[in-house]
Design a protein around this motif. Sequence first.
Motif, PDB file in Angstrom:
ATOM      1  N   THR A  64       0.836  -1.204   0.000  1.00 46.73           N
ATOM      2  CA  THR A  64       0.000   0.000   0.000  1.00 46.73           C
ATOM      3  C   THR A  64       0.868   1.249   0.000  1.00 46.73           C
ATOM      4  N   ALA A  65       1.933   1.225   0.790  1.00 46.52           N
ATOM      5  CA  ALA A  65       2.847   2.372   0.834  1.00 46.52           C
ATOM      6  C   ALA A  65       3.543   2.558  -0.511  1.00 46.52           C
ATOM      7  N   LEU A  66       3.862   1.445  -1.167  1.00 46.96           N
ATOM      8  CA  LEU A  66       4.518   1.525  -2.469  1.00 46.96           C
ATOM      9  C   LEU A  66       3.593   2.145  -3.507  1.00 46.96           C
ATOM     10  N   TYR A  67       2.313   1.764  -3.461  1.00 44.48           N
ATOM     11  CA  TYR A  67       1.344   2.306  -4.421  1.00 44.48           C
ATOM     12  C   TYR A  67       1.100   3.805  -4.206  1.00 44.48           C
ATOM     13  N   TYR A  74       4.002  -1.078 -13.899  1.00 38.69           N
ATOM     14  CA  TYR A  74       4.506  -0.547 -15.162  1.00 38.69           C
ATOM     15  C   TYR A  74       5.017   0.884 -14.998  1.00 38.69           C
ATOM     16  N   ALA A  75       4.314   1.691 -14.227  1.00 34.63           N
ATOM     17  CA  ALA A  75       4.757   3.069 -14.010  1.00 34.63           C
ATOM     18  C   ALA A  75       6.144   3.103 -13.381  1.00 34.63           C
ATOM     19  N   LEU A  76       6.368   2.209 -12.449  1.00 40.04           N
ATOM     20  CA  LEU A  76       7.678   2.115 -11.799  1.00 40.04           C
ATOM     21  C   LEU A  76       8.737   1.637 -12.783  1.00 40.04           C
ATOM     22  N   PHE A  77       8.404   0.616 -13.553  1.00 38.87           N
ATOM     23  CA  PHE A  77       9.309   0.059 -14.559  1.00 38.87           C
ATOM     24  C   PHE A  77       9.661   1.106 -15.615  1.00 38.87           C
ATOM     25  N   ARG A  78       8.644   1.791 -16.095  1.00 35.64           N
ATOM     26  CA  ARG A  78       8.845   2.806 -17.125  1.00 35.64           C
ATOM     27  C   ARG A  78       9.757   3.912 -16.627  1.00 35.64           C
ATOM     28  N   LEU A 127      18.215  -4.109 -16.384  1.00 37.09           N
ATOM     29  CA  LEU A 127      16.859  -3.738 -16.812  1.00 37.09           C
ATOM     30  C   LEU A 127      16.927  -3.078 -18.182  1.00 37.09           C
ATOM     31  N   LEU A 128      17.856  -2.147 -18.340  1.00 37.65           N
ATOM     32  CA  LEU A 128      17.971  -1.424 -19.606  1.00 37.65           C
ATOM     33  C   LEU A 128      18.422  -2.347 -20.723  1.00 37.65           C
ATOM     34  N   ARG A 129      19.347  -3.252 -20.431  1.00 35.74           N
ATOM     35  CA  ARG A 129      19.910  -4.123 -21.466  1.00 35.74           C
ATOM     36  C   ARG A 129      18.945  -5.197 -21.935  1.00 35.74           C
ATOM     37  N   TRP A 130      18.182  -5.802 -21.011  1.00 35.15           N
ATOM     38  CA  TRP A 130      17.438  -7.006 -21.374  1.00 35.15           C
ATOM     39  C   TRP A 130      15.930  -6.912 -21.198  1.00 35.15           C
ATOM     40  N   GLN A 131      15.449  -5.969 -20.398  1.00 30.12           N
ATOM     41  CA  GLN A 131      14.011  -5.926 -20.116  1.00 30.12           C
ATOM     42  C   GLN A 131      13.288  -4.763 -20.789  1.00 30.12           C
ATOM     43  N   SER A 132      14.023  -3.844 -21.395  1.00 30.20           N
ATOM     44  CA  SER A 132      13.379  -2.643 -21.942  1.00 30.20           C
ATOM     45  C   SER A 132      12.418  -2.955 -23.087  1.00 30.20           C
ATOM     46  N   ARG A 133      12.554  -4.115 -23.701  1.00 27.65           N
ATOM     47  CA  ARG A 133      11.635  -4.424 -24.809  1.00 27.65           C
ATOM     48  C   ARG A 133      10.206  -4.641 -24.335  1.00 27.65           C
ATOM     49  N   TYR A 134      10.005  -4.733 -23.016  1.00 25.18           N
ATOM     50  CA  TYR A 134       8.653  -4.884 -22.482  1.00 25.18           C
ATOM     51  C   TYR A 134       7.994  -3.534 -22.199  1.00 25.18           C
ATOM     52  N   LEU A 135       8.666  -2.452 -22.575  1.00 26.21           N
ATOM     53  CA  LEU A 135       8.019  -1.147 -22.510  1.00 26.21           C
ATOM     54  C   LEU A 135       6.930  -1.049 -23.570  1.00 26.21           C
ATOM     55  N   GLU A 136       5.953  -0.211 -23.312  1.00 25.78           N
ATOM     56  CA  GLU A 136       4.947   0.068 -24.335  1.00 25.78           C
ATOM     57  C   GLU A 136       5.610   0.798 -25.491  1.00 25.78           C
ATOM     58  N   GLU A 137       5.005   0.700 -26.664  1.00 24.38           N
ATOM     59  CA  GLU A 137       5.659   1.136 -27.898  1.00 24.38           C
ATOM     60  C   GLU A 137       6.161   2.574 -27.837  1.00 24.38           C
ATOM     61  N   GLU A 138       5.343   3.492 -27.353  1.00 25.22           N
ATOM     62  CA  GLU A 138       5.745   4.897 -27.317  1.00 25.22           C
ATOM     63  C   GLU A 138       6.935   5.104 -26.384  1.00 25.22           C
ATOM     64  N   ASP A 139       6.892   4.469 -25.221  1.00 24.72           N
ATOM     65  CA  ASP A 139       7.992   4.587 -24.264  1.00 24.72           C
ATOM     66  C   ASP A 139       9.260   3.926 -24.805  1.00 24.72           C
ATOM     67  N   TYR A 140       9.086   2.798 -25.471  1.00 25.88           N
ATOM     68  CA  TYR A 140      10.241   2.099 -26.038  1.00 25.88           C
ATOM     69  C   TYR A 140      10.921   2.954 -27.105  1.00 25.88           C
ATOM     70  N   ARG A 141      10.126   3.675 -27.878  1.00 22.98           N
ATOM     71  CA  ARG A 141      10.698   4.529 -28.918  1.00 22.98           C
ATOM     72  C   ARG A 141      11.540   5.653 -28.302  1.00 22.98           C
TER      73      ARG A 141
END
Length: 420
Positions: A64-67, A74-78, A127-141
Motif C-alpha cells: 500500500t505504501a509503495l502504491y 509498469y509506471a515504476l518500470f517505465r 533492466l535497460l539491457r534485457w528488459q526494456s523491450r517490455y516497454l509500451e511502444e511509445e515509451d520504447y521509442r
Amino acid sequence: MDAHKGRAPRESASGENAAPRVIRRRPRNRRAQIAATSAEAFGALGYHGVSMEEIASRLDISSTALYRHYPSKYALFREEALRLSTLCAEAVQLPDDLADASASLRLQHILDTLIEKSIANRRGAALLRWQSRYLEEEDYRVLIDQLIEAYRVVGGLLAEARPGPAGADSVVLATAALSIIGSISDHHVSIPVRSLTKLLRTACLDVVRSDLPPVGEPPVSDGATEVPLRFKHELLLRRAIELFHERGYPNVSVEDIANAAELPASSAVYRFYRSKGDILAAAFRRAADRVSAAIGPAIAASDGDPERALTRLIELYVAGSFAERELTFVYYAEISNVPQEDRTVLRNIQRLNVEEWAKLVVGVRRELSAAESRVLVHAAFALVVDLGQWLGPDNPICSRARVTHLMQVILFGRPAATTR
C-alpha cells in the motif's frame, strides 16, 4: 524539582516495563530507494517475474505504501528504464570547456562519463539491457532514440578522432566500446571501482583504436539448416527459441510453440518437455554445454600455449553463437525465467566456463588479476550479443572475422599473435 525527574518506567498491564514506542519516519529519499531497488529486481528477475509485493518486501514497506508513490508496476518500470536511458543521453553531452578540445579528448571524456554512470547504476542496468523491450511502444521509442543518440555521438567522435576507418567501421567500434561498458550489468564479479574503471577504459580504448579486418563478402548464415520433421523435439526446441527471441518468453504460450512446431495440439508438447520453462532450460543447457565442451580440446591442442588455446576458443565461440543467434540473445535476456533449480545449475556451469577462459587470459596477460580477467571474458561474450542485436545478425560489417577480432582485442589487448 521537575515532576518528570526520577519517574519510574511505565509498566504494562502485565507488570512488565513497556518498550518505548518506536516512531518510523519516512526516509527523505524513499522514491530514490524504490527506484534503485525496483531496477535491481527487474534486472535480476525480469519485468514479468517481479510483483509490487516483491519490491515492497525488499524495501521493508507495505505494498500500500509503495502504491502511494507509483500507481502500477509498469509506471515504476517505465520511470526507471527511461531514467537509465536518459543517463546515457546526458553522458554524451560535452561540457562547454571541452567544446574546442581534440576529438580524442572529447571521446575519452564521454567514455569515462559513460563508465562512471554504468558503474554507479550497475546493479540495475540489466533492466535497460534485457528488459526494456517490455516497454509500451511509445515509451520504447523514446528509450531507443536516447540510446541511438549515445551511439551516434560516440561513433561520430570516433570517426573524427580516427579519420582512417570507414563510417561503418566507426559504428562497429562504437557499438563494441559501449557493449564493453554495459556488460558489467550481466555479472557480479567483485572488483574495486578504481580498478574496474581503469580496466573498462583501457578495453574501450583498445577497441576504438583497433583496425578491423576488411568487410569482405557477406557471411553465409549456417544457422538456418532445416530440422527434419521426424526430429520433433529438435524442431520444437528451435521454434520455441525463435518465438522467445521475437516476442519475449512471457508472451509465448505452449499453444504458440505447438503451432510453430506443427504439432496437432498444445498437449503434444508435453510428450517432449514437462513445461515451457523446461524447454527454455533444455536450450540453455545445450548452449552452456557447447561452451564447456570446447575448453578441454582447445587446451589439449595448444601445446601449453594459453594464447593459442584462447584463440581457438574464441573461434569456436563465435562460430557457435553465429549458428544460434536467437539462442545467444535469449540466454541473456530470459535466464530469469528458467526454473530456479535449473538456473542454479546453469549459473554454475557459466561461472566455471568463465573461470577457465579467465585462467587463459591471465596466462597471456600476467598483469591482470583473476577478477579483472573474468570481467573481460564477460565483456567479450556480451560483445557477440550486442553487435548482433544493434547492427543485425547478418550484417556484413560485423561478420565472424570482425567479431573474432574484437573478442581478441578485448581479451588480449590486441589481435591474437598466434594461430591454431
